[in-house]
Motif scaffolding. Structure first.
Motif, PDB file in Angstrom:
ATOM      1  N   ASP A  78     -11.434  -6.091 -19.225  1.00  0.00           N
ATOM      2  CA  ASP A  78     -10.178  -5.429 -19.584  1.00  0.00           C
ATOM      3  C   ASP A  78      -9.008  -6.393 -19.631  1.00  0.00           C
ATOM      4  O   ASP A  78      -7.873  -5.982 -19.861  1.00  0.00           O
ATOM      5  CB  ASP A  78      -9.866  -4.318 -18.584  1.00  0.00           C
ATOM      6  N   GLY A  79      -9.245  -7.660 -19.370  1.00  0.00           N
ATOM      7  CA  GLY A  79      -8.178  -8.656 -19.369  1.00  0.00           C
ATOM      8  C   GLY A  79      -7.479  -8.765 -18.025  1.00  0.00           C
ATOM      9  O   GLY A  79      -6.518  -9.498 -17.878  1.00  0.00           O
ATOM     10  N   GLY A  80      -7.958  -8.023 -17.026  1.00  0.00           N
ATOM     11  CA  GLY A  80      -7.378  -8.081 -15.690  1.00  0.00           C
ATOM     12  C   GLY A  80      -7.928  -9.250 -14.901  1.00  0.00           C
ATOM     13  O   GLY A  80      -8.933  -9.857 -15.269  1.00  0.00           O
ATOM     14  N   ILE A  81      -7.266  -9.554 -13.808  1.00  0.00           N
ATOM     15  CA  ILE A  81      -7.686 -10.665 -12.946  1.00  0.00           C
ATOM     16  C   ILE A  81      -8.775 -10.187 -11.988  1.00  0.00           C
ATOM     17  O   ILE A  81      -8.672  -9.130 -11.380  1.00  0.00           O
ATOM     18  CB  ILE A  81      -6.492 -11.208 -12.138  1.00  0.00           C
ATOM     19  N   MET A  82      -9.813 -10.997 -11.855  1.00  0.00           N
ATOM     20  CA  MET A  82     -10.908 -10.737 -10.937  1.00  0.00           C
ATOM     21  C   MET A  82     -10.959 -11.896  -9.948  1.00  0.00           C
ATOM     22  O   MET A  82     -11.107 -13.049 -10.343  1.00  0.00           O
ATOM     23  CB  MET A  82     -12.228 -10.647 -11.710  1.00  0.00           C
ATOM     24  N   VAL A  83     -10.794 -11.589  -8.661  1.00  0.00           N
ATOM     25  CA  VAL A  83     -10.891 -12.596  -7.611  1.00  0.00           C
ATOM     26  C   VAL A  83     -12.233 -12.389  -6.922  1.00  0.00           C
ATOM     27  O   VAL A  83     -12.564 -11.281  -6.510  1.00  0.00           O
ATOM     28  CB  VAL A  83      -9.737 -12.463  -6.593  1.00  0.00           C
ATOM     29  N   ILE A  84     -12.998 -13.466  -6.793  1.00  0.00           N
ATOM     30  CA  ILE A  84     -14.311 -13.386  -6.162  1.00  0.00           C
ATOM     31  C   ILE A  84     -14.257 -14.140  -4.843  1.00  0.00           C
ATOM     32  O   ILE A  84     -13.877 -15.313  -4.798  1.00  0.00           O
ATOM     33  CB  ILE A  84     -15.409 -13.950  -7.087  1.00  0.00           C
ATOM     34  N   LEU A  85     -14.619 -13.432  -3.764  1.00  0.00           N
ATOM     35  CA  LEU A  85     -14.619 -14.031  -2.427  1.00  0.00           C
ATOM     36  C   LEU A  85     -16.016 -14.500  -2.059  1.00  0.00           C
ATOM     37  O   LEU A  85     -17.012 -13.846  -2.386  1.00  0.00           O
ATOM     38  CB  LEU A  85     -14.137 -13.004  -1.394  1.00  0.00           C
ATOM     39  N   GLN A  86     -16.088 -15.634  -1.359  1.00  0.00           N
ATOM     40  CA  GLN A  86     -17.362 -16.194  -0.913  1.00  0.00           C
ATOM     41  C   GLN A  86     -17.975 -15.310   0.171  1.00  0.00           C
ATOM     42  O   GLN A  86     -17.264 -14.752   1.002  1.00  0.00           O
ATOM     43  CB  GLN A  86     -17.159 -17.587  -0.326  1.00  0.00           C
ATOM     44  N   THR A  87     -19.318 -15.231   0.147  1.00  0.00           N
ATOM     45  CA  THR A  87     -20.018 -14.432   1.152  1.00  0.00           C
ATOM     46  C   THR A  87     -21.059 -15.219   1.934  1.00  0.00           C
ATOM     47  O   THR A  87     -21.689 -14.682   2.818  1.00  0.00           O
ATOM     48  CB  THR A  87     -20.748 -13.254   0.481  1.00  0.00           C
ATOM     49  N   GLN A  95     -16.332  -8.967  -5.392  1.00  0.00           N
ATOM     50  CA  GLN A  95     -15.581  -8.995  -6.641  1.00  0.00           C
ATOM     51  C   GLN A  95     -14.399  -8.036  -6.539  1.00  0.00           C
ATOM     52  O   GLN A  95     -14.585  -6.834  -6.412  1.00  0.00           O
ATOM     53  CB  GLN A  95     -16.474  -8.587  -7.803  1.00  0.00           C
ATOM     54  N   CYS A  96     -13.206  -8.584  -6.600  1.00  0.00           N
ATOM     55  CA  CYS A  96     -11.983  -7.817  -6.415  1.00  0.00           C
ATOM     56  C   CYS A  96     -11.231  -7.726  -7.737  1.00  0.00           C
ATOM     57  O   CYS A  96     -10.680  -8.722  -8.205  1.00  0.00           O
ATOM     58  CB  CYS A  96     -11.103  -8.474  -5.359  1.00  0.00           C
ATOM     59  N   ALA A  97     -11.205  -6.538  -8.335  1.00  0.00           N
ATOM     60  CA  ALA A  97     -10.457  -6.315  -9.569  1.00  0.00           C
ATOM     61  C   ALA A  97      -9.006  -6.041  -9.186  1.00  0.00           C
ATOM     62  O   ALA A  97      -8.694  -5.012  -8.603  1.00  0.00           O
ATOM     63  CB  ALA A  97     -11.043  -5.140 -10.338  1.00  0.00           C
ATOM     64  N   MET A  98      -8.152  -6.992  -9.494  1.00  0.00           N
ATOM     65  CA  MET A  98      -6.746  -6.906  -9.089  1.00  0.00           C
ATOM     66  C   MET A  98      -5.982  -5.920  -9.973  1.00  0.00           C
ATOM     67  O   MET A  98      -6.220  -5.845 -11.172  1.00  0.00           O
ATOM     68  CB  MET A  98      -6.095  -8.285  -9.171  1.00  0.00           C
ATOM     69  N   ARG A  99      -5.082  -5.163  -9.364  1.00  0.00           N
ATOM     70  CA  ARG A  99      -4.261  -4.209 -10.118  1.00  0.00           C
ATOM     71  C   ARG A  99      -3.238  -4.947 -10.978  1.00  0.00           C
ATOM     72  O   ARG A  99      -3.048  -4.628 -12.140  1.00  0.00           O
ATOM     73  CB  ARG A  99      -3.529  -3.273  -9.161  1.00  0.00           C
ATOM     74  N   ASP A 100      -2.599  -5.958 -10.398  1.00  0.00           N
ATOM     75  CA  ASP A 100      -1.562  -6.721 -11.091  1.00  0.00           C
ATOM     76  C   ASP A 100      -2.222  -7.800 -11.948  1.00  0.00           C
ATOM     77  O   ASP A 100      -2.919  -8.665 -11.429  1.00  0.00           O
ATOM     78  CB  ASP A 100      -0.614  -7.352 -10.064  1.00  0.00           C
ATOM     79  N   LYS A 101      -1.982  -7.748 -13.248  1.00  0.00           N
ATOM     80  CA  LYS A 101      -2.597  -8.730 -14.148  1.00  0.00           C
ATOM     81  C   LYS A 101      -2.031 -10.127 -13.969  1.00  0.00           C
ATOM     82  O   LYS A 101      -2.573 -11.085 -14.472  1.00  0.00           O
ATOM     83  CB  LYS A 101      -2.454  -8.274 -15.595  1.00  0.00           C
ATOM     84  N   GLY A 102      -0.943 -10.250 -13.202  1.00  0.00           N
ATOM     85  CA  GLY A 102      -0.351 -11.555 -12.942  1.00  0.00           C
ATOM     86  C   GLY A 102      -0.709 -12.095 -11.566  1.00  0.00           C
ATOM     87  O   GLY A 102      -0.176 -13.115 -11.138  1.00  0.00           O
ATOM     88  N   ALA A 103      -1.623 -11.430 -10.861  1.00  0.00           N
ATOM     89  CA  ALA A 103      -2.001 -11.865  -9.513  1.00  0.00           C
ATOM     90  C   ALA A 103      -2.694 -13.222  -9.574  1.00  0.00           C
ATOM     91  O   ALA A 103      -3.451 -13.509 -10.492  1.00  0.00           O
ATOM     92  CB  ALA A 103      -2.925 -10.839  -8.872  1.00  0.00           C
TER      93      ALA A 103
END
Length: 133
Positions: A78-87, A95-103
């Motif tokens: 969707d063009g949003g930012i996805m932050v992936i945390l190490q496990t 996998q964290c789909a961020m609400r703010d597209k500028g995050a």
């Protein structure tokens, strides 16, 4: 008799329309308004790998605050930012789909991300509507 049936049908249609209007305009839950369950990225991944059904009962559709190291950031479909945390497992991540597209989150940085748990997929646990705390 036909008039009574038409009146009942019209009343049912009005009730259905009113219910649909209410549900459409109902305010959505925000992760900031919910009390989050704190957990590390490694512990969350381990719980899902151990017993997915029990972990879903504990976290699914609930706000959680996941702490961990940023493995990477990317854009989702969707063009949003996805932050992936190490496990600790290179094949999976949180996998964290961020609400703010500028995050932004720098690779290797320790962060705490709050979002709604969407469950476990093939590439790891997913969170939606995420914000960086």
């Amino acid at each position: 008799m036909i008039k009574k049936i038409l009146v009942v049908i019209v009343l049912l249609a009005l009730v259905a329309a009113g219910t649909g209007f209410y549900l459409w305009n109902k305010p959505h839950k925000k992760v900031e308004d919910a009390k989050g369950i704190s957990i590390t990225a490694e512990a969350l991944s381990k719980e899902y790998n151990t017993d997915e059904k029990a972990t879903d009962a504990k976290y699914l559709n609930k706000a959680i605050e996941v702490s961990g190291v940023v493995a990477e950031t990317d854009k989702n479909q969707d063009g949003g930012i996805m932050v992936i945390l190490q496990t600790g497992d290179p094949a999976t991540g949180i996998q964290c789909a961020m609400r703010d597209k500028g995050a932004t989150a720098a690779k290797g940085r320790n962060v705490t991300i709050k979002g709604f748990c969407s469950g476990n997929g093939m590439t790891g646990v997913s969170l939606t509507d995420c914000v960086i705390k």
